[in-house]
Scaffold this motif. Structure first.
Motif, PDB file in Angstrom:
ATOM      1  N   ASN A 151      -6.743  -2.278  -1.168  1.00 17.78           N
ATOM      2  CA  ASN A 151      -7.054  -0.922  -1.591  1.00 17.78           C
ATOM      3  C   ASN A 151      -6.131   0.112  -0.910  1.00 17.78           C
ATOM      4  OD1 ASN A 151      -8.302   1.415  -2.347  1.00 17.78           O
ATOM      5  ND2 ASN A 151     -10.317   0.882  -1.521  1.00 17.78           N
ATOM      6  N   PRO A 206      -0.195   0.196   7.931  1.00 15.95           N
ATOM      7  CA  PRO A 206      -0.698  -0.468   9.135  1.00 15.95           C
ATOM      8  C   PRO A 206       0.314  -1.458   9.711  1.00 15.95           C
ATOM      9  CG  PRO A 206      -1.824  -1.273   7.161  1.00 15.95           C
ATOM     10  CD  PRO A 206      -0.972  -0.134   6.728  1.00 15.95           C
ATOM     11  N   ILE A 207       0.189  -1.694  11.009  1.00 14.66           N
ATOM     12  CA  ILE A 207       1.088  -2.622  11.704  1.00 14.66           C
ATOM     13  C   ILE A 207       0.252  -3.608  12.512  1.00 14.66           C
ATOM     14  CG2 ILE A 207       2.835  -2.782  13.525  1.00 14.66           C
ATOM     15  CD1 ILE A 207       4.013  -0.179  12.440  1.00 14.66           C
ATOM     16  N   THR A 258      -7.180   4.173   8.490  1.00 12.51           N
ATOM     17  CA  THR A 258      -7.879   3.649   9.662  1.00 12.51           C
ATOM     18  C   THR A 258      -7.815   2.121   9.713  1.00 12.51           C
ATOM     19  OG1 THR A 258      -9.376   5.531   9.593  1.00 12.51           O
ATOM     20  CG2 THR A 258     -10.171   3.577  10.723  1.00 12.51           C
ATOM     21  N   ILE A 270       0.852  -1.196   0.000  1.00 12.15           N
ATOM     22  CA  ILE A 270       0.000   0.000   0.000  1.00 12.15           C
ATOM     23  C   ILE A 270       0.888   1.247   0.000  1.00 12.15           C
ATOM     24  CG2 ILE A 270      -1.618   1.355   1.400  1.00 12.15           C
ATOM     25  CD1 ILE A 270      -2.774  -1.252   2.457  1.00 12.15           C
ATOM     26  N   TYR A 321     -10.711  -4.738  -5.764  1.00 15.30           N
ATOM     27  CA  TYR A 321     -11.883  -5.637  -5.703  1.00 15.30           C
ATOM     28  C   TYR A 321     -12.976  -5.139  -4.768  1.00 15.30           C
ATOM     29  CZ  TYR A 321     -10.254  -7.151  -1.160  1.00 15.30           C
ATOM     30  OH  TYR A 321      -9.891  -7.153   0.152  1.00 15.30           O
ATOM     31  N   ASP A 322     -12.554  -4.520  -3.640  1.00  9.55           N
ATOM     32  CA  ASP A 322     -13.542  -4.120  -2.633  1.00  9.55           C
ATOM     33  C   ASP A 322     -14.413  -2.956  -3.111  1.00  9.55           C
ATOM     34  OD1 ASP A 322     -10.879  -2.904  -2.389  1.00  9.55           O
ATOM     35  OD2 ASP A 322     -11.818  -1.643  -0.872  1.00  9.55           O
ATOM     36  N   ASN A 328       1.070   0.666  17.370  1.00 17.02           N
ATOM     37  CA  ASN A 328       0.286   1.863  17.063  1.00 17.02           C
ATOM     38  C   ASN A 328       0.000   2.658  18.335  1.00 17.02           C
ATOM     39  OD1 ASN A 328       0.001   1.012  14.267  1.00 17.02           O
ATOM     40  ND2 ASN A 328      -1.230  -0.628  15.149  1.00 17.02           N
ATOM     41  N   LYS A 335       2.558   6.283   7.759  1.00 16.73           N
ATOM     42  CA  LYS A 335       2.830   4.877   8.062  1.00 16.73           C
ATOM     43  C   LYS A 335       1.762   3.952   7.507  1.00 16.73           C
ATOM     44  CE  LYS A 335       1.900   2.815  12.254  1.00 16.73           C
ATOM     45  NZ  LYS A 335       0.551   2.307  12.100  1.00 16.73           N
ATOM     46  N   GLY A 348      -6.547  -1.913   9.249  1.00 17.25           N
ATOM     47  CA  GLY A 348      -5.383  -2.641   9.730  1.00 17.25           C
ATOM     48  C   GLY A 348      -4.573  -3.233   8.584  1.00 17.25           C
ATOM     49  N   SER A 349      -3.739  -4.216   8.930  1.00 19.49           N
ATOM     50  CA  SER A 349      -2.718  -4.707   8.001  1.00 19.49           C
ATOM     51  C   SER A 349      -3.232  -5.786   7.054  1.00 19.49           C
ATOM     52  CB  SER A 349      -1.543  -5.245   8.818  1.00 19.49           C
ATOM     53  OG  SER A 349      -2.022  -6.229   9.716  1.00 19.49           O
ATOM     54  N   PRO A 351      -3.567  -8.957   6.966  1.00 14.84           N
ATOM     55  CA  PRO A 351      -2.426  -9.849   6.701  1.00 14.84           C
ATOM     56  C   PRO A 351      -2.730 -11.000   5.733  1.00 14.84           C
ATOM     57  CG  PRO A 351      -3.149  -9.999   9.008  1.00 14.84           C
ATOM     58  CD  PRO A 351      -3.915  -8.894   8.387  1.00 14.84           C
ATOM     59  N   LYS A 352      -4.017 -11.378   5.619  1.00 13.22           N
ATOM     60  CA  LYS A 352      -4.280 -12.533   4.738  1.00 13.22           C
ATOM     61  C   LYS A 352      -4.029 -12.193   3.260  1.00 13.22           C
ATOM     62  CE  LYS A 352      -9.265 -11.796   4.478  1.00 13.22           C
ATOM     63  NZ  LYS A 352     -10.536 -12.020   5.059  1.00 13.22           N
ATOM     64  N   ARG A 400       1.630   6.419  19.605  1.00 15.60           N
ATOM     65  CA  ARG A 400       0.789   7.556  20.024  1.00 15.60           C
ATOM     66  C   ARG A 400       1.238   8.074  21.393  1.00 15.60           C
ATOM     67  NH1 ARG A 400      -4.336   4.138  18.167  1.00 15.60           N
ATOM     68  NH2 ARG A 400      -3.518   3.937  16.085  1.00 15.60           N
ATOM     69  N   LEU A 407     -14.019   1.159   5.482  1.00 20.77           N
ATOM     70  CA  LEU A 407     -12.589   1.325   5.723  1.00 20.77           C
ATOM     71  C   LEU A 407     -11.781   1.709   4.484  1.00 20.77           C
ATOM     72  CD1 LEU A 407     -11.863  -1.755   8.035  1.00 20.77           C
ATOM     73  CD2 LEU A 407     -11.931   0.667   8.674  1.00 20.77           C
TER      74      LEU A 407
HETATM   75  P1  NAD Z   1      -8.130  -4.997   9.070  1.00 16.40           P
HETATM   76  O1  NAD Z   1      -8.518  -3.575   8.872  1.00 16.40           O
HETATM   77  O2  NAD Z   1      -6.740  -5.371   8.731  1.00 16.40           O
HETATM   78  O3  NAD Z   1      -9.109  -5.931   8.225  1.00 16.40           O
HETATM   79  C1  NAD Z   1     -10.532  -5.908   8.392  1.00 16.40           C
HETATM   80  C2  NAD Z   1     -11.159  -6.382   7.056  1.00 16.40           C
HETATM   81  O4  NAD Z   1     -11.009  -5.376   6.083  1.00 16.40           O
HETATM   82  C3  NAD Z   1     -10.494  -7.639   6.486  1.00 16.40           C
HETATM   83  O5  NAD Z   1     -11.444  -8.400   5.795  1.00 16.40           O
HETATM   84  C4  NAD Z   1      -9.482  -7.066   5.525  1.00 16.40           C
HETATM   85  O6  NAD Z   1      -9.132  -7.962   4.515  1.00 16.40           O
HETATM   86  C5  NAD Z   1     -10.229  -5.845   4.995  1.00 16.40           C
HETATM   87  N1  NAD Z   1      -9.304  -4.767   4.631  1.00 16.40           N
HETATM   88  C6  NAD Z   1      -8.536  -4.026   5.486  1.00 16.40           C
HETATM   89  N2  NAD Z   1      -7.842  -3.134   4.817  1.00 16.40           N
HETATM   90  C7  NAD Z   1      -8.156  -3.286   3.517  1.00 16.40           C
HETATM   91  C8  NAD Z   1      -7.733  -2.631   2.327  1.00 16.40           C
HETATM   92  N3  NAD Z   1      -6.849  -1.643   2.371  1.00 16.40           N
HETATM   93  N4  NAD Z   1      -8.249  -3.057   1.161  1.00 16.40           N
HETATM   94  C9  NAD Z   1      -9.142  -4.048   1.113  1.00 16.40           C
HETATM   95  N5  NAD Z   1      -9.582  -4.723   2.184  1.00 16.40           N
HETATM   96  C10 NAD Z   1      -9.088  -4.333   3.384  1.00 16.40           C
HETATM   97  O7  NAD Z   1      -8.501  -5.332  10.568  1.00 16.40           O
HETATM   98  P2  NAD Z   1      -8.139  -6.601  11.449  1.00 16.40           P
HETATM   99  O8  NAD Z   1      -8.202  -7.840  10.609  1.00 16.40           O
HETATM  100  O9  NAD Z   1      -8.967  -6.467  12.650  1.00 16.40           O
HETATM  101  O10 NAD Z   1      -6.643  -6.333  11.877  1.00 16.40           O
HETATM  102  C11 NAD Z   1      -5.490  -6.916  11.253  1.00 16.40           C
HETATM  103  C12 NAD Z   1      -4.287  -6.423  12.022  1.00 16.40           C
HETATM  104  O11 NAD Z   1      -4.120  -5.020  11.830  1.00 16.40           O
HETATM  105  C13 NAD Z   1      -4.418  -6.636  13.535  1.00 16.40           C
HETATM  106  O12 NAD Z   1      -3.181  -7.108  14.027  1.00 16.40           O
HETATM  107  C14 NAD Z   1      -4.718  -5.257  14.065  1.00 16.40           C
HETATM  108  O13 NAD Z   1      -4.243  -5.094  15.373  1.00 16.40           O
HETATM  109  C15 NAD Z   1      -3.953  -4.385  13.104  1.00 16.40           C
HETATM  110  N6  NAD Z   1      -4.469  -3.010  13.016  1.00 16.40           N
HETATM  111  C16 NAD Z   1      -3.551  -2.038  12.819  1.00 16.40           C
HETATM  112  C17 NAD Z   1      -3.960  -0.727  12.680  1.00 16.40           C
HETATM  113  C18 NAD Z   1      -2.918   0.328  12.473  1.00 16.40           C
HETATM  114  O14 NAD Z   1      -1.810   0.021  12.081  1.00 16.40           O
HETATM  115  N7  NAD Z   1      -3.226   1.580  12.708  1.00 16.40           N
HETATM  116  C19 NAD Z   1      -5.315  -0.385  12.733  1.00 16.40           C
HETATM  117  C20 NAD Z   1      -6.252  -1.418  12.895  1.00 16.40           C
HETATM  118  C21 NAD Z   1      -5.801  -2.741  13.036  1.00 16.40           C
END
Ligand code: NAD
Length: 361
Positions: free
Chosen positions: A293, A69-70, A279, A17, A333-334, A82, A67, A281-282, A284-285, A86, A261
């Motif tokens: 996105n 996401p982490i 806003t 990203i 895709y989203d 995160n 930054k 997260g990462s 990860p999958k 802060r 999101l």
């Molecule tokens: P997530 O936001 O990573 O994912 C939630 C859902 O939204 C998932 O289905 C994901 O595939 C989808 N999604 C997220 N971002 C997307 C994008 N850019 N494009 C398309 N689809 C997207 O939330 P989570 O699964 O609860 O968290 C994953 C990790 O991220 C956790 O370890 C959490 O602690 C961390 N996290 C970090 C931050 C940050 O760095 N500020 C914020 C929120 C969560």
């Protein structure tokens, strides 16, 4: 002069990203000197800490960071990077614009709100007493003796500190932000009718700060009413300032109002330093698949341009993003009508598409 910015790609899908966002930012013509610093799970595996000191030192030095996401892994003992950033950087204000872009699936249109959330105090201060522990029993006894209030012995307790200092600076921040961004009104949200010494103090201080900022309209709302109003008449609101817990909840409500999101940017800001991030997260999958996105982090990049005073570049980049969303072709895709749409763009394609529009002028 080049803008020195600390660039933290993050982990999971963060680095891919971030690459797309850098491509778009550089196409604005604003010059950047990126100081790249790594934090997150990969750094943890290599060094034993997810947040090396040099990351914080760099943000303190450059004063501005962006930054990815982490991940906060569950059950490993390392606390959220995160949250730690802060705290360490005293980023007391979380700013979340919620804006409608035509082409994003949403129940509403024409929404343009900014949520300003206090980041350090309130029930998030982490002062907690576990059910059945000695300290908790002692606290329950003390409260009984000093207030006559009975708390059940099998209760857990979380403490909600709200200070005059913390409230003054976040509400003043909201007025300053409103003024800088050409906004007209600040709404302070609370539950002062029930929590007189915390939310009541918040309201009293909000009114005092408002009196010193008479050029911007001010009003207050009780948090439950605010939720209903945001669903029924979101167009009435502009900048909304809230204590930590209500801010957390209403930020998500705001993201939901504008389509979720994928288009929810943000920044954590202090007096000295500002850190821009999406806003979400990462995810990860999807790591390494070039699929997710980058729009939310790109819109955080737009916020950063305004913060740097590059307002024209900020407006152009936002317009380019809005055009891509409205056209619906180069979106991930989203943002397609069906998630399995084979025409979905990759993360990097979105960055290139925004950059192409910016270079066209
Ligand atoms: P997530 O936001 O990573 O994912 C939630 C859902 O939204 C998932 O289905 C994901 O595939 C989808 N999604 C997220 N971002 C997307 C994008 N850019 N494009 C398309 N689809 C997207 O939330 P989570 O699964 O609860 O968290 C994953 C990790 O991220 C956790 O370890 C959490 O602690 C961390 N996290 C970090 C931050 C940050 O760095 N500020 C914020 C929120 C969560």
């Amino acid at each position: 002069m080049k803008n020195r910015i600390t660039l933290i790609p993050g982990d999971g899908t963060g680095p891919e990203i971030t690459d797309a966002v850098v491509t778009a930012l550089e196409a604005t013509g604003v010059e950047f000197d990126w100081v790249t610093k790594n934090a997150g799970t990969d750094v943890y595996d290599a060094t034993g800490t997810p947040l090396p000191d040099e990351v914080l030192e760099s943000v303190r030095d450059t004063k501005v960071g962006i930054k990815g996401p982490i991940t906060t892994p569950v059950g490993t003992g390392f606390r959220s990077v995160n949250v730690a950033m802060r705290k360490e950087l005293d980023l007391f204000a979380c700013v979340r614009p919620c804006k409608s872009y035509p082409g994003v699936r949403s129940r509403y249109k024409d929404i343009d709100l900014v949520i300003v959330r206090e980041n350090h105090e309130d029930l998030y201060a982490g002062i907690e007493f576990e059910r059945g522990k000695g300290d908790t029993e002692e606290l329950i006894r003390w409260i009984g003796e000093h207030t006559g209030r009975k708390i059940r012995p099998d209760a857990g307790i979380s403490i909600k500190p709200i200070s005059e200092y913390g409230t003054t600076r976040i509400v003043q921040f909201a007025f300053d932000y409103a003024r800088r961004m050409g906004r007209r009104k600040v709404t302070s949200v609370h539950k002062a009718n029930i929590m007189k010494h915390t939310d009541g103090l918040w309201l009293e201080v909000s009114r005092q700060v408002a009196a010193k900022n008479p050029d911007i309209e001010f009003e207050d709302r009780i948090v439950d009413n605010m939720c209903m109003q945001l669903v029924q008449k979101p167009e009435l609101y502009d900048v909304i300032v809230l204590p930590n817990l209500y801010g957390d909840i209403i930020s998500d409500l705001g993201a939901g109002l504008v389509g979720g999101l994928g288009v929810a940017p943000g920044a954590n800001m202090g007096d000295e330093v500002a850190l821009f991030e999406a806003t979400h997260g990462s995810a990860p999958k999807y790591k390494g698949q070039n699929r997710v996105n980058p729009m939310a982090m790109m819109l955080s990049g737009v916020m950063m341009l305004h913060h740097l005073g590059a307002n024209e570049a900020g407006r152009r980049m936002e317009a380019a993003i809005a055009r891509i969303i409205a056209e619906g072709k180069d979106v991930t895709y989203d943002m397609k009508p069906h998630r399995g749409d084979p025409t979905a763009a990759t993360t990097s394609r979105v960055g290139d598409a925004v950059a192409e529009i910016l270079r066209e002028g």
